[in-house]
Design a protein around this motif. Structure first.
Motif, PDB file in Angstrom:
ATOM      1  N   ASN A  94     -15.678 -14.385 -52.899  1.00  0.00           N
ATOM      2  CA  ASN A  94     -15.104 -15.459 -53.704  1.00  0.00           C
ATOM      3  C   ASN A  94     -16.159 -16.176 -54.530  1.00  0.00           C
ATOM      4  OD1 ASN A  94     -12.906 -14.748 -52.224  1.00  0.00           O
ATOM      5  ND2 ASN A  94     -13.050 -16.501 -50.824  1.00  0.00           N
ATOM      6  N   ALA A  95     -17.412 -15.751 -54.349  1.00  0.00           N
ATOM      7  CA  ALA A  95     -18.502 -16.471 -54.986  1.00  0.00           C
ATOM      8  C   ALA A  95     -18.405 -16.450 -56.509  1.00  0.00           C
ATOM      9  CB  ALA A  95     -19.836 -15.876 -54.533  1.00  0.00           C
ATOM     10  N   VAL A  96     -17.759 -15.399 -57.048  1.00  0.00           N
ATOM     11  CA  VAL A  96     -17.751 -15.229 -58.502  1.00  0.00           C
ATOM     12  C   VAL A  96     -17.136 -16.437 -59.210  1.00  0.00           C
ATOM     13  CG1 VAL A  96     -16.920 -13.783 -60.395  1.00  0.00           C
ATOM     14  CG2 VAL A  96     -17.725 -12.723 -58.284  1.00  0.00           C
ATOM     15  N   ASP A  97     -16.011 -16.926 -58.689  1.00  0.00           N
ATOM     16  CA  ASP A  97     -15.362 -18.071 -59.335  1.00  0.00           C
ATOM     17  C   ASP A  97     -16.241 -19.324 -59.295  1.00  0.00           C
ATOM     18  OD1 ASP A  97     -13.196 -16.502 -59.792  1.00  0.00           O
ATOM     19  OD2 ASP A  97     -12.088 -17.186 -58.028  1.00  0.00           O
ATOM     20  N   LEU A  98     -16.843 -19.549 -58.127  1.00  0.00           N
ATOM     21  CA  LEU A  98     -17.742 -20.693 -57.991  1.00  0.00           C
ATOM     22  C   LEU A  98     -18.903 -20.612 -58.978  1.00  0.00           C
ATOM     23  CD1 LEU A  98     -18.155 -21.105 -54.159  1.00  0.00           C
ATOM     24  CD2 LEU A  98     -17.271 -22.802 -55.765  1.00  0.00           C
ATOM     25  N   VAL A  99     -19.421 -19.396 -59.132  1.00  0.00           N
ATOM     26  CA  VAL A  99     -20.568 -19.207 -60.013  1.00  0.00           C
ATOM     27  C   VAL A  99     -20.160 -19.469 -61.460  1.00  0.00           C
ATOM     28  CG1 VAL A  99     -22.143 -17.464 -60.928  1.00  0.00           C
ATOM     29  CG2 VAL A  99     -21.838 -17.700 -58.459  1.00  0.00           C
ATOM     30  N   THR A 100     -18.977 -18.986 -61.842  1.00  0.00           N
ATOM     31  CA  THR A 100     -18.494 -19.234 -63.197  1.00  0.00           C
ATOM     32  C   THR A 100     -18.372 -20.736 -63.439  1.00  0.00           C
ATOM     33  OG1 THR A 100     -17.260 -17.193 -63.019  1.00  0.00           O
ATOM     34  CG2 THR A 100     -16.657 -18.663 -64.813  1.00  0.00           C
ATOM     35  N   GLU A 101     -17.887 -21.439 -62.424  1.00  0.00           N
ATOM     36  CA  GLU A 101     -17.744 -22.887 -62.545  1.00  0.00           C
ATOM     37  C   GLU A 101     -19.116 -23.556 -62.722  1.00  0.00           C
ATOM     38  OE1 GLU A 101     -15.231 -24.527 -59.366  1.00  0.00           O
ATOM     39  OE2 GLU A 101     -16.309 -26.405 -59.688  1.00  0.00           O
ATOM     40  N   THR A 102     -20.083 -23.125 -61.919  1.00  0.00           N
ATOM     41  CA  THR A 102     -21.440 -23.683 -62.030  1.00  0.00           C
ATOM     42  C   THR A 102     -22.012 -23.415 -63.414  1.00  0.00           C
ATOM     43  OG1 THR A 102     -21.786 -23.270 -59.686  1.00  0.00           O
ATOM     44  CG2 THR A 102     -23.750 -23.624 -61.018  1.00  0.00           C
ATOM     45  N   ASP A 103     -21.873 -22.175 -63.853  1.00  0.00           N
ATOM     46  CA  ASP A 103     -22.346 -21.753 -65.166  1.00  0.00           C
ATOM     47  C   ASP A 103     -21.802 -22.698 -66.256  1.00  0.00           C
ATOM     48  OD1 ASP A 103     -23.463 -20.081 -67.079  1.00  0.00           O
ATOM     49  OD2 ASP A 103     -22.563 -18.262 -66.291  1.00  0.00           O
ATOM     50  N   GLU A 104     -20.519 -22.927 -66.204  1.00  0.00           N
ATOM     51  CA  GLU A 104     -19.881 -23.794 -67.205  1.00  0.00           C
ATOM     52  C   GLU A 104     -20.329 -25.248 -67.069  1.00  0.00           C
ATOM     53  OE1 GLU A 104     -15.829 -21.063 -67.525  1.00  0.00           O
ATOM     54  OE2 GLU A 104     -15.663 -23.154 -66.854  1.00  0.00           O
ATOM     55  N   ASN A 105     -20.431 -25.725 -65.825  1.00  0.00           N
ATOM     56  CA  ASN A 105     -20.869 -27.108 -65.623  1.00  0.00           C
ATOM     57  C   ASN A 105     -22.282 -27.331 -66.143  1.00  0.00           C
ATOM     58  OD1 ASN A 105     -18.491 -27.682 -64.369  1.00  0.00           O
ATOM     59  ND2 ASN A 105     -19.308 -27.603 -62.277  1.00  0.00           N
ATOM     60  N   VAL A 106     -23.161 -26.389 -65.842  1.00  0.00           N
ATOM     61  CA  VAL A 106     -24.561 -26.560 -66.255  1.00  0.00           C
ATOM     62  C   VAL A 106     -24.667 -26.486 -67.780  1.00  0.00           C
ATOM     63  CG1 VAL A 106     -26.894 -25.622 -66.073  1.00  0.00           C
ATOM     64  CG2 VAL A 106     -25.447 -25.719 -64.045  1.00  0.00           C
ATOM     65  N   GLU A 107     -23.906 -25.568 -68.392  1.00  0.00           N
ATOM     66  CA  GLU A 107     -23.947 -25.510 -69.859  1.00  0.00           C
ATOM     67  C   GLU A 107     -23.410 -26.800 -70.472  1.00  0.00           C
ATOM     68  OE1 GLU A 107     -23.263 -21.938 -71.994  1.00  0.00           O
ATOM     69  OE2 GLU A 107     -22.254 -22.969 -73.633  1.00  0.00           O
ATOM     70  N   ALA A 108     -22.328 -27.318 -69.920  1.00  0.00           N
ATOM     71  CA  ALA A 108     -21.761 -28.568 -70.455  1.00  0.00           C
ATOM     72  C   ALA A 108     -22.767 -29.716 -70.324  1.00  0.00           C
ATOM     73  CB  ALA A 108     -20.463 -28.902 -69.723  1.00  0.00           C
ATOM     74  N   PHE A 109     -23.461 -29.754 -69.180  1.00  0.00           N
ATOM     75  CA  PHE A 109     -24.488 -30.780 -68.953  1.00  0.00           C
ATOM     76  C   PHE A 109     -25.592 -30.682 -70.014  1.00  0.00           C
ATOM     77  CE2 PHE A 109     -28.752 -31.348 -67.103  1.00  0.00           C
ATOM     78  CZ  PHE A 109     -28.732 -32.724 -66.876  1.00  0.00           C
ATOM     79  N   ILE A 110     -26.101 -29.469 -70.220  1.00  0.00           N
ATOM     80  CA  ILE A 110     -27.201 -29.273 -71.178  1.00  0.00           C
ATOM     81  C   ILE A 110     -26.736 -29.641 -72.584  1.00  0.00           C
ATOM     82  CG2 ILE A 110     -28.682 -27.527 -72.254  1.00  0.00           C
ATOM     83  CD1 ILE A 110     -28.691 -26.031 -69.553  1.00  0.00           C
ATOM     84  N   LYS A 111     -25.547 -29.182 -72.922  1.00  0.00           N
ATOM     85  CA  LYS A 111     -25.020 -29.420 -74.275  1.00  0.00           C
ATOM     86  C   LYS A 111     -24.847 -30.915 -74.532  1.00  0.00           C
ATOM     87  CE  LYS A 111     -21.338 -27.706 -77.269  1.00  0.00           C
ATOM     88  NZ  LYS A 111     -20.176 -26.813 -77.360  1.00  0.00           N
ATOM     89  N   SER A 112     -24.333 -31.645 -73.541  1.00  0.00           N
ATOM     90  CA  SER A 112     -24.080 -33.067 -73.785  1.00  0.00           C
ATOM     91  C   SER A 112     -25.401 -33.832 -73.872  1.00  0.00           C
ATOM     92  CB  SER A 112     -23.148 -33.646 -72.713  1.00  0.00           C
ATOM     93  OG  SER A 112     -23.877 -34.038 -71.582  1.00  0.00           O
ATOM     94  N   ARG A 113     -26.373 -33.470 -73.048  1.00  0.00           N
ATOM     95  CA  ARG A 113     -27.689 -34.118 -73.143  1.00  0.00           C
ATOM     96  C   ARG A 113     -28.313 -33.904 -74.526  1.00  0.00           C
ATOM     97  NH1 ARG A 113     -31.785 -34.544 -69.115  1.00  0.00           N
ATOM     98  NH2 ARG A 113     -30.904 -35.431 -67.231  1.00  0.00           N
ATOM     99  N   ILE A 114     -28.199 -32.666 -75.013  1.00  0.00           N
ATOM    100  CA  ILE A 114     -28.796 -32.365 -76.325  1.00  0.00           C
ATOM    101  C   ILE A 114     -28.061 -33.127 -77.419  1.00  0.00           C
ATOM    102  CG2 ILE A 114     -29.100 -30.549 -78.068  1.00  0.00           C
ATOM    103  CD1 ILE A 114     -29.694 -28.607 -75.726  1.00  0.00           C
ATOM    104  N   SER A 115     -26.727 -33.145 -77.346  1.00  0.00           N
ATOM    105  CA  SER A 115     -25.991 -33.780 -78.462  1.00  0.00           C
ATOM    106  C   SER A 115     -26.183 -35.301 -78.455  1.00  0.00           C
ATOM    107  CB  SER A 115     -24.511 -33.398 -78.418  1.00  0.00           C
ATOM    108  OG  SER A 115     -23.879 -34.047 -77.354  1.00  0.00           O
ATOM    109  N   GLU A 116     -26.439 -35.895 -77.284  1.00  0.00           N
ATOM    110  CA  GLU A 116     -26.793 -37.316 -77.237  1.00  0.00           C
ATOM    111  C   GLU A 116     -28.136 -37.579 -77.926  1.00  0.00           C
ATOM    112  OE1 GLU A 116     -25.043 -37.778 -72.818  1.00  0.00           O
ATOM    113  OE2 GLU A 116     -27.007 -38.742 -73.140  1.00  0.00           O
ATOM    114  N   ARG A 117     -29.099 -36.749 -77.603  1.00  0.00           N
ATOM    115  CA  ARG A 117     -30.464 -36.998 -78.062  1.00  0.00           C
ATOM    116  C   ARG A 117     -30.710 -36.476 -79.472  1.00  0.00           C
ATOM    117  NH1 ARG A 117     -35.554 -37.769 -75.425  1.00  0.00           N
ATOM    118  NH2 ARG A 117     -37.103 -37.826 -77.093  1.00  0.00           N
TER     119      ARG A 117
END
Lengths: 334, 334
Positions: free
Chosen positions: A52-75
């Motif tokens: 079942n790890a695949v779904d969790l990993v996809t979620e992490t992947d998306e969360n981390v990308e969203a985090f990076i993207k929002s930090r960059i767009s703020e700065r």
């Protein structure tokens, strides 16, 4: 498009380094949720099967990308952002990097490794301007290895050890390269059992590189070792370290390589195309096109008694080209 | 030969853990002499070309083995010692492990990696009694990864994280294994370009494991990933972690695997022979013979709804045997 001053670039670098550390920490924390410390075994836990790890990993992947993207767009609200997840959800696979200041990000490189908790996974953050990768940050948090570079500021492991590791002097490529070289390559996802498919093109090339000198109708390269890590980004990081001598790969994307290429170039490495040109002995050795999906990287090299460092690298490129098949990957707009 | 009590074994384990830490530190310190920190570049340094690294590495290998051997003979003068360096200097390659308490040591596994400063190198210390590997200590100092196990005390990463990493519950092997598995294998040193040589036997096996399901005349295994690290010892450590699902290899020696096998077995993994028996569907799955030079390891596995963990492992062994060729390595006395 205006140039970016070294001072501005240094600011962006400081920001990218912190961003990489924070994102890598997110990856490791999400991985740890899937492990259970022995002392915690009694506590109630979210039990996760490996399957079942695949779904969790996809979620992490998306969360981390969203985090990076929002930090960059703020700065840096004017900067462009190109990420793996944004692409995979879009319809187009067109190459989107132009002359604008652009962040090219893979929130999780080595996804299969991450699913299986093999430590060779990382976050990869590249900053590109006028199509040149200027800043690279790679953090493999389970290995505690942090790679970074900024144009003009050198390439570094864990911010204190300059790359390549052996540097006073930096050794030339071996006189009989690829013999004596560590050759890094990946099997990839395309496993079609067709004699002209990419898997068979790769295997034939790997065997040529590995076989004894004189074998394979003269193509045997007798490399010192063949390594497959399952992460294009970390392959490039180890090229920058000088640990791997040659990395040859097709099929990955610009977010897999942007940060790694920045670090390899800043460390003194050479990056060009995987596919041999027609006149591979004399054709000019072109700079890598980030979106080409075809990559050949050679580690940083210093002069030998008879050649410049660059000459030893170019000689190695041609020796690799003499042994590998063209790979069948293409890209609209790249 | 008298049995060893758990108390005695615990003492030996404590000793082995400290020995592994000290030996790994020696490896890393010797590696660092070949790098130069940026701040030190001005200082006078012993300049070392990558090409000359081999002699230095051989020296380190011998020094670390001598250190380990002398520590053991001080503390346990009655125990036997079997080390890679002692073998390679002797004339015989006979298998020397019997029922006596025996230390089986590789001071430096992943020698090619160490020469090139790729972090996948380690010290490997196994303790064997009545031919059973009871204690394993593996330290990869450049990765800061320390693996250890003692019969009855569990297997551990960095002394605090119990192995396998995912353990509450431990997942079964995938229903369609080898599909879904990370497959770890090594190209090795035997690169003769002969259709019946070990390199071609290995390649054919690797391609069977990797190819799409239905490909290779039905042998395609569509593994999730193929990994080659260049260290048999670390391959086994990652099997114990559960990061790698299957490791298949021929050609290495008991000092390459003694500690790793101890850790894999204590973590709940299965280790048997690489070479398929004649009736590979029904033959009993025998315990590994340490000196056989032929190894197949399956990660720790828990029950599925319809099978015990052991059944999922044995099913996987047979699926691997159905896809691999016999390898041509032999051993006097093993």
């Amino acid at each position: 498009m205006a140039d970016i001053s070294q001072e501005e670039l240094d600011d962006i670098y400081t920001f990218a380094v912190q961003l990489g550390k924070d994102a890598g920490k997110m990856l490791l924390e999400a991985a740890k949720l899937r492990m259970v410390d022995d002392g915690e075994e009694q506590k109630e836990q979210q039990h996760v099967q490996k399957e079942n790890a695949v779904d969790l990993v996809t979620e992490t992947d998306e969360n981390v990308e969203a985090f990076i993207k929002s930090r960059i767009s703020e700065r840096y609200p004017s900067h462009k952002f190109v990420g793996e997840e944004s692409y995979s959800k879009g319809a187009s696979r067109d190459y989107l990097i132009d002359d604008s200041p652009t962040w090219c990000v893979d929130p999780l490189d080595g996804t299969v490794n991450y699913i299986h908790l093999f430590p060779m996974f990382c976050v990869s953050i590249g900053f590109i301007h006028k199509s040149k990768p200027l800043i690279g940050v790679i953090f493999a948090p389970f290995l505690n290895q942090f790679f970074s570079s900024c144009s003009g500021r050198g390439a570094w492991l864990n911010e204190t050890q300059r790359l390549p590791l052996v540097r006073n002097p930096v050794p030339p490529m071996p006189a009989r390269a690829p013999s004596g070289c560590v050759f890094s390559c990946e099997w990839g996802k395309d496993r079609k059992d067709h004699p002209d498919g990419n898997m068979h093109r790769k295997i034939e090339s790997f065997v040529n590189m590995a076989a004894e000198v004189g074998g394979r109708s003269g193509r045997g390269g007798m490399v010192h070792g063949v390594r497959c890590l399952g992460s294009a980004t970390l392959d490039l990081a180890y090229i920058a370290m000088g640990s791997f001598d040659i990395w040859w790969e097709g099929g990955c994307w610009e977010w897999d390589v942007a940060a790694g290429v920045a670090i390899v170039l800043e460390a003194g490495g050479l990056v060009t195309t995987a596919n041999p040109p027609e006149d591979h002995l004399n054709a000019p050795i072109e700079e890598v096109r980030l979106g080409s999906r075809l990559y050949l990287a050679i580690r940083p090299a210093g002069p030998s008694p008879t050649e410049t460092g660059r000459q030893t690298q170019e000689r190695t490129v041609r020796e690799v080209w003499a042994r590998v098949r063209n790979l069948d990957y293409s890209r609209p707009g790249a």
